[in-house]
Design an enzyme around this catalytic site. Structure first.
Site, PDB file in Angstrom:
ATOM      1  N   LYS A   5       6.639  -4.240  -4.017  1.00 56.98           N
ATOM      2  CA  LYS A   5       8.048  -3.859  -3.884  1.00 56.98           C
ATOM      3  C   LYS A   5       8.511  -3.916  -2.435  1.00 56.98           C
ATOM      4  O   LYS A   5       9.604  -4.339  -2.141  1.00 56.98           O
ATOM      5  CB  LYS A   5       8.245  -2.445  -4.434  1.00 56.98           C
ATOM      6  CG  LYS A   5       9.691  -1.960  -4.401  1.00 56.98           C
ATOM      7  CD  LYS A   5      10.569  -2.794  -5.309  1.00 56.98           C
ATOM      8  CE  LYS A   5      12.033  -2.443  -5.211  1.00 56.98           C
ATOM      9  NZ  LYS A   5      12.879  -3.534  -5.741  1.00 56.98           N
ATOM     10  N   GLU A  39      19.164 -17.003  -6.874  1.00 55.58           N
ATOM     11  CA  GLU A  39      18.666 -15.695  -7.295  1.00 55.58           C
ATOM     12  C   GLU A  39      18.178 -15.734  -8.755  1.00 55.58           C
ATOM     13  O   GLU A  39      17.153 -15.141  -9.098  1.00 55.58           O
ATOM     14  CB  GLU A  39      19.788 -14.648  -7.105  1.00 55.58           C
ATOM     15  CG  GLU A  39      19.531 -13.264  -7.690  1.00 55.58           C
ATOM     16  CD  GLU A  39      18.354 -12.526  -7.076  1.00 55.58           C
ATOM     17  OE1 GLU A  39      17.708 -13.048  -6.150  1.00 55.58           O
ATOM     18  OE2 GLU A  39      18.048 -11.430  -7.581  1.00 55.58           O
ATOM     19  N   ARG A  63       5.189   0.230  -6.141  1.00 52.06           N
ATOM     20  CA  ARG A  63       5.159  -0.603  -4.943  1.00 52.06           C
ATOM     21  C   ARG A  63       4.236  -1.811  -5.117  1.00 52.06           C
ATOM     22  O   ARG A  63       4.254  -2.726  -4.304  1.00 52.06           O
ATOM     23  CB  ARG A  63       4.685   0.227  -3.749  1.00 52.06           C
ATOM     24  CG  ARG A  63       5.622   1.362  -3.376  1.00 52.06           C
ATOM     25  CD  ARG A  63       4.952   2.306  -2.413  1.00 52.06           C
ATOM     26  NE  ARG A  63       4.631   1.665  -1.159  1.00 52.06           N
ATOM     27  CZ  ARG A  63       5.414   1.658  -0.090  1.00 52.06           C
ATOM     28  NH1 ARG A  63       6.568   2.272  -0.128  1.00 52.06           N
ATOM     29  NH2 ARG A  63       5.050   1.054   1.012  1.00 52.06           N
ATOM     30  N   HIS A  96      20.929 -36.062  -5.895  1.00 47.65           N
ATOM     31  CA  HIS A  96      20.207 -36.519  -4.700  1.00 47.65           C
ATOM     32  C   HIS A  96      18.700 -36.324  -4.845  1.00 47.65           C
ATOM     33  O   HIS A  96      17.987 -36.309  -3.845  1.00 47.65           O
ATOM     34  CB  HIS A  96      20.736 -35.790  -3.464  1.00 47.65           C
ATOM     35  CG  HIS A  96      22.188 -36.047  -3.211  1.00 47.65           C
ATOM     36  ND1 HIS A  96      22.672 -37.292  -2.861  1.00 47.65           N
ATOM     37  CD2 HIS A  96      23.276 -35.236  -3.326  1.00 47.65           C
ATOM     38  CE1 HIS A  96      23.998 -37.221  -2.725  1.00 47.65           C
ATOM     39  NE2 HIS A  96      24.381 -35.991  -3.022  1.00 47.65           N
ATOM     40  N   TRP A 133      -3.004  -2.758  -1.555  1.00 48.01           N
ATOM     41  CA  TRP A 133      -2.591  -4.120  -1.917  1.00 48.01           C
ATOM     42  C   TRP A 133      -3.284  -5.012  -0.908  1.00 48.01           C
ATOM     43  O   TRP A 133      -2.945  -5.018   0.274  1.00 48.01           O
ATOM     44  CB  TRP A 133      -1.079  -4.232  -1.823  1.00 48.01           C
ATOM     45  CG  TRP A 133      -0.499  -5.500  -2.346  1.00 48.01           C
ATOM     46  CD1 TRP A 133      -0.408  -5.891  -3.650  1.00 48.01           C
ATOM     47  CD2 TRP A 133       0.096  -6.551  -1.574  1.00 48.01           C
ATOM     48  NE1 TRP A 133       0.210  -7.109  -3.726  1.00 48.01           N
ATOM     49  CE2 TRP A 133       0.519  -7.541  -2.476  1.00 48.01           C
ATOM     50  CE3 TRP A 133       0.302  -6.749  -0.220  1.00 48.01           C
ATOM     51  CZ2 TRP A 133       1.147  -8.707  -2.065  1.00 48.01           C
ATOM     52  CZ3 TRP A 133       0.922  -7.903   0.198  1.00 48.01           C
ATOM     53  CH2 TRP A 133       1.338  -8.876  -0.728  1.00 48.01           C
ATOM     54  N   CYS A 158       0.816  -1.212   0.000  1.00 50.42           N
ATOM     55  CA  CYS A 158       0.000   0.000   0.000  1.00 50.42           C
ATOM     56  C   CYS A 158       0.855   1.269   0.000  1.00 50.42           C
ATOM     57  O   CYS A 158       1.985   1.258   0.456  1.00 50.42           O
ATOM     58  CB  CYS A 158      -0.881   0.019   1.232  1.00 50.42           C
ATOM     59  SG  CYS A 158      -1.824  -1.489   1.427  1.00 50.42           S
ATOM     60  N   ASN A 195      -1.917   2.205   5.935  1.00 49.74           N
ATOM     61  CA  ASN A 195      -0.987   1.140   5.534  1.00 49.74           C
ATOM     62  C   ASN A 195      -0.686   0.297   6.761  1.00 49.74           C
ATOM     63  O   ASN A 195      -0.521   0.853   7.849  1.00 49.74           O
ATOM     64  CB  ASN A 195       0.349   1.725   5.061  1.00 49.74           C
ATOM     65  CG  ASN A 195       0.265   2.298   3.673  1.00 49.74           C
ATOM     66  OD1 ASN A 195      -0.793   2.265   3.051  1.00 49.74           O
ATOM     67  ND2 ASN A 195       1.370   2.842   3.197  1.00 49.74           N
ATOM     68  N   GLY A 196      -0.577  -1.005   6.588  1.00 51.41           N
ATOM     69  CA  GLY A 196      -0.256  -1.879   7.722  1.00 51.41           C
ATOM     70  C   GLY A 196      -1.392  -2.843   7.991  1.00 51.41           C
ATOM     71  O   GLY A 196      -2.276  -3.034   7.141  1.00 51.41           O
ATOM     72  N   LYS A 230      14.434 -14.774  -9.887  1.00 52.76           N
ATOM     73  CA  LYS A 230      14.145 -13.728 -10.881  1.00 52.76           C
ATOM     74  C   LYS A 230      13.222 -14.278 -11.963  1.00 52.76           C
ATOM     75  O   LYS A 230      12.255 -13.639 -12.351  1.00 52.76           O
ATOM     76  CB  LYS A 230      15.427 -13.207 -11.552  1.00 52.76           C
ATOM     77  CG  LYS A 230      16.286 -12.264 -10.790  1.00 52.76           C
ATOM     78  CD  LYS A 230      15.719 -10.875 -10.609  1.00 52.76           C
ATOM     79  CE  LYS A 230      14.949 -10.776  -9.325  1.00 52.76           C
ATOM     80  NZ  LYS A 230      15.688 -10.550  -8.113  1.00 52.76           N
ATOM     81  N   GLU A 257       9.601 -14.959 -10.590  1.00 55.26           N
ATOM     82  CA  GLU A 257       8.775 -13.830 -10.170  1.00 55.26           C
ATOM     83  C   GLU A 257       8.321 -12.939 -11.321  1.00 55.26           C
ATOM     84  O   GLU A 257       7.234 -12.372 -11.245  1.00 55.26           O
ATOM     85  CB  GLU A 257       9.438 -13.018  -9.058  1.00 55.26           C
ATOM     86  CG  GLU A 257      10.626 -12.202  -9.477  1.00 55.26           C
ATOM     87  CD  GLU A 257      11.236 -11.417  -8.331  1.00 55.26           C
ATOM     88  OE1 GLU A 257      10.503 -10.900  -7.490  1.00 55.26           O
ATOM     89  OE2 GLU A 257      12.476 -11.314  -8.296  1.00 55.26           O
TER      90      GLU A 257
HETATM   91  C1  F6R Z   1      12.973 -10.248  -5.462  1.00 51.94           C
HETATM   92  C2  F6R Z   1      12.592  -9.253  -4.489  1.00 51.94           C
HETATM   93  C3  F6R Z   1      12.240  -9.698  -3.113  1.00 51.94           C
HETATM   94  C4  F6R Z   1      12.960  -8.803  -2.094  1.00 51.94           C
HETATM   95  C5  F6R Z   1      12.474  -9.135  -0.679  1.00 51.94           C
HETATM   96  C6  F6R Z   1      13.207  -8.326   0.369  1.00 51.94           C
HETATM   97  O1  F6R Z   1      13.282  -9.667  -6.675  1.00 51.94           O
HETATM   98  O2  F6R Z   1      12.581  -8.094  -4.769  1.00 51.94           O
HETATM   99  O3  F6R Z   1      12.551 -11.034  -2.914  1.00 51.94           O
HETATM  100  O4  F6R Z   1      14.329  -8.992  -2.216  1.00 51.94           O
HETATM  101  O5  F6R Z   1      11.101  -8.873  -0.582  1.00 51.94           O
HETATM  102  O6  F6R Z   1      13.043  -6.963   0.170  1.00 51.94           O
HETATM  103  P1  F6R Z   1      13.992  -5.925   0.834  1.00 51.94           P
HETATM  104  O7  F6R Z   1      15.341  -6.085   0.254  1.00 51.94           O
HETATM  105  O8  F6R Z   1      13.390  -4.588   0.542  1.00 51.94           O
HETATM  106  O9  F6R Z   1      14.009  -6.240   2.312  1.00 51.94           O
END
Ligand code: F6R
Length: 607
Positions: A602, A480, A27, A503, A73, A2, A99-100, A484, A487
């Site tokens: 985000k 990672e 976000r 395994h 959100w 949010c 928010n929250g 990527k 997601e």
């Molecule tokens: C993946 C991604 C998430 C963040 C995770 C932590 O691309 O963006 O996995 O890495 O939500 O977010 P931060 O770094 O803001 O604590």
């Protein structure tokens, strides 16, 4: 997640709110709304869907000079127009955006319903509007304080009322709020990106603080009416930095910003005369540093994987036992805090609830926790015992890219610092610095060949499952790469250490499951090549990321992307970039919303 924006000043508020909400789009959100007070009373317009839909649905005649806006959100209650914020009380005179999460909302709602309040939405947030109504006695500020003192959970709240014109009340507990000071105008938002186009003068609210804001200024108090002096800070991010700068997507822009981001993370932190590093914000003396017997790193998602790279580095370079752990797991397993153990909380946003709460739990047990954050003034940055900013500039795309490279840079520097106090000679330190400083140019070389990765991504984007396989320093990079891809392209992908496939995961291998192998020219290369052969023998397709000059890999793999040579410990920088591009181009090929993938946000400020 949010987002909140509020405005009070001479400009037409509708435009300021919509522009602010658009800047918060990155976000992630599923609905949006605004509430404006004018001479007709309170005008409330909210919609599920995009800001553009909201904008179109605001009648031309809606005017006014102060109001609040929100991007939602969904957490409590479905994605509907009614559940979108702002929410109003029974009289329709008071509006709030939140928010929250209000954890005790159902018991509060029960009491309010018995008292005759009627609810329109299924959200936890609506109770706040009714509580403010209940406690309103001529002072909106007082009513908000009474209301929030009953809340359990997290909140960043803004509130307006027809009965108190040109005033916005904000309150914070666990969900960020920032004020923007303009010329005869004031802003309030959950994130500076919403207001940076208007002002660079900002004030960050702390938990437990309540602000009363009019166009002339603001006053801040705690819930017991004690006044609080706030410091005005100047933010240096430029608006252009937040926009796409000619790239098709923020994600592409941010991938291409990595050489600069890595340079910025290193800037001013390398001590050539001592062949060491200097990290100003650590708040640790040399004696503290030499006494460190163990390092533990917490984070979520990409930040956790950066922490894993950090743990590998600290052990192999500085010879300090180190371990990375998922923050949300650590929090609930009653962790043992050992003496002389230093903790790091890694978070791009500095607001991730899982990481923040795990950090607080560690601090409660007496641990020293340093933050590695990007967003200046974020909660983790402020509440940690010290730390290092990565200075990546704003990361707008939901998928984190440049933050990863900058976060690992901090670990490269910290490992150098500890190593030079322990086992590493001056000459070794100087060579290490040379390797580190050559990385930005090498990343540029990788980026200059993006077309090759694009071709490979197009070729493979119709596959439904992938394995990403690496070892040692590049095992976290394989994780990672898989994250990527899943997601942003929604293709299923798993990351494994290459040795582990025999395994179990090797059972997945067939012509329909390609494997992306990370094969740097390092001490583990021969071992990984054996794994490649195992996969090929079972009909699996292999995409290899290998070191320039390793022509033999072309004979085994179906497709190869070459990266420049570097010292063994530095390959994660060069391995991760092709994987980011691979995910990016796969997502483009599949027509995905690259910057705002479905179901993701985000900044994940809920547990
Ligand atoms: C993946 C991604 C998430 C963040 C995770 C932590 O691309 O963006 O996995 O890495 O939500 O977010 P931060 O770094 O803001 O604590």
């Amino acid at each position: 997640m949010c987002g909140i924006i509020g405005y009070c000043g001479p400009k037409p508020v509708k435009e300021v709110l919509i522009e602010g909400l658009k800047r918060l789009e990155y976000r992630g959100y599923d609905s949006a709304g605004i509430a404006i007070v004018n001479d007709k009373g309170l005008e409330l317009i909210k919609r599920r869907g995009k800001i553009l839909d909201l904008k179109k649905s605001i009648p031309e005649k809606v005017k006014g000079f102060y109001g609040i806006g929100h991007t939602r959100w969904a957490t409590h209650g479905g994605v509907t127009d009614i559940n979108a914020h702002p929410h109003v009380d029974c009289t329709g005179k008071i509006a709030i955006a939140h928010n929250g999460i209000i954890e005790n909302y159902s018991s509060l709602k029960e009491v309010l319903l018995k008292e005759g309040h009627t609810f329109k939405s299924d959200t936890d947030s609506e109770v706040i509007a009714h509580l403010v109504e209940k406690y309103y006695d001529g002072s909106l500020e007082h009513a908000v304080k009474e209301a929030v003192s009953l809340l359990k959970g997290t909140y960043g709240i803004v509130c307006i009322s027809v009965d108190e014109p040109n005033t916005i009340i904000g309150a914070r507990n666990g969900s960020p709020l920032v004020l923007g000071i303009g010329d005869n105008e004031m802003f309030i938002a959950s994130d500076v990106t919403a207001i940076v186009a208007h002002t660079k003068q900002v004030v960050y609210l702390e938990d437990g603080e309540v602000v009363k804001l009019t166009r002339d200024g603001f006053t801040t108090t705690d819930l017991r009416e004690n006044p609080i002096e706030k410091e005005v800070e100047h933010i240096s991010w430029e608006l252009e930095e937040i926009e796409k700068a000619g790239y098709s997507h923020f994600m592409e822009k941010e991938i291409f910003e990595q050489p600069e981001a890595v340079k910025r993370a290193m800037s001013g932190r390398i001590l050539h005369p001592e062949a060491s590093a200097h990290l100003g914000g650590l708040n640790l003396t040399n004696r503290d540093l030499i006494n460190i017997e163990r390092v533990k790193i917490i984070g979520a998602g990409t930040s956790y994987y950066a922490g894993m790279v950090g743990a590998y580095l600290l052990e192999s370079i500085a010879r300090v036992p180190a371990q990375a752990e998922i923050a949300s797991e650590l929090r609930y397993r009653n962790p043992v805090v050992e003496r002389n153990t230093l903790y790091f909380a890694v978070s791009q946003s500095g607001e991730t609830a899982d990481t923040l709460y795990a950090m607080r739990e560690l601090q409660r047990k007496g641990a020293t926790v340093l933050g590695i954050c990007n967003v200046v003034g974020s909660t983790i940055a402020r509440e940690s015992d010290g730390g290092v900013y990565i200075h990546s500039g704003p990361e707008i795309a939901v998928a984190s890219t440049k933050a990863f490279s900058s976060q690992i840079t901090v670990f490269y520097l910290f490992s150098l610092l500890l190593a030079r106090m322990r086992n590493m000679s001056f000459d070794e330190g100087a060579r290490y610095i040379e390797n580190l400083q050559s990385i930005p140019v090498k990343i540029e070389k990788v980026l200059s060949r993006k077309n090759e990765i694009e071709r490979i991504a197009r070729k493979y984007s119709h596959y439904k499952d992938f394995l990403f396989l690496g070892r040692g320093f590049n095992f976290p990079v394989a994780l990672e790469g898989a994250l990527k891809l899943k997601e942003i392209s929604y293709i299923h992908a798993e990351g494994y250490t290459a040795a582990e496939i025999k395994h179990g995961p090797i059972a997945l291998i067939n012509e329909e499951t390609p494997s992306v192998f990370l094969i740097p020219n390092d001490s583990l290369k021969e071992k990984i090549l054996s794994n490649v052969k195992e996969v090929k023998a079972r009909g699996g397709k292999v995409i290899a990321i290998a070191t320039e000059g390793d022509g033999e890999i072309e004979d085994i793999a179906d497709d190869v992307f070459y990266i420049p040579e570097t010292a063994e410990a530095f390959y994660p920088y060069l391995m991760v970039v092709p994987l980011q591009l691979f995910a990016y181009f796969s997502a483009i090929e599949l027509g995905r919303n690259v910057d705002q993938p479905r179901n993701l946000a985000k900044s994940v400020t809920v547990e």
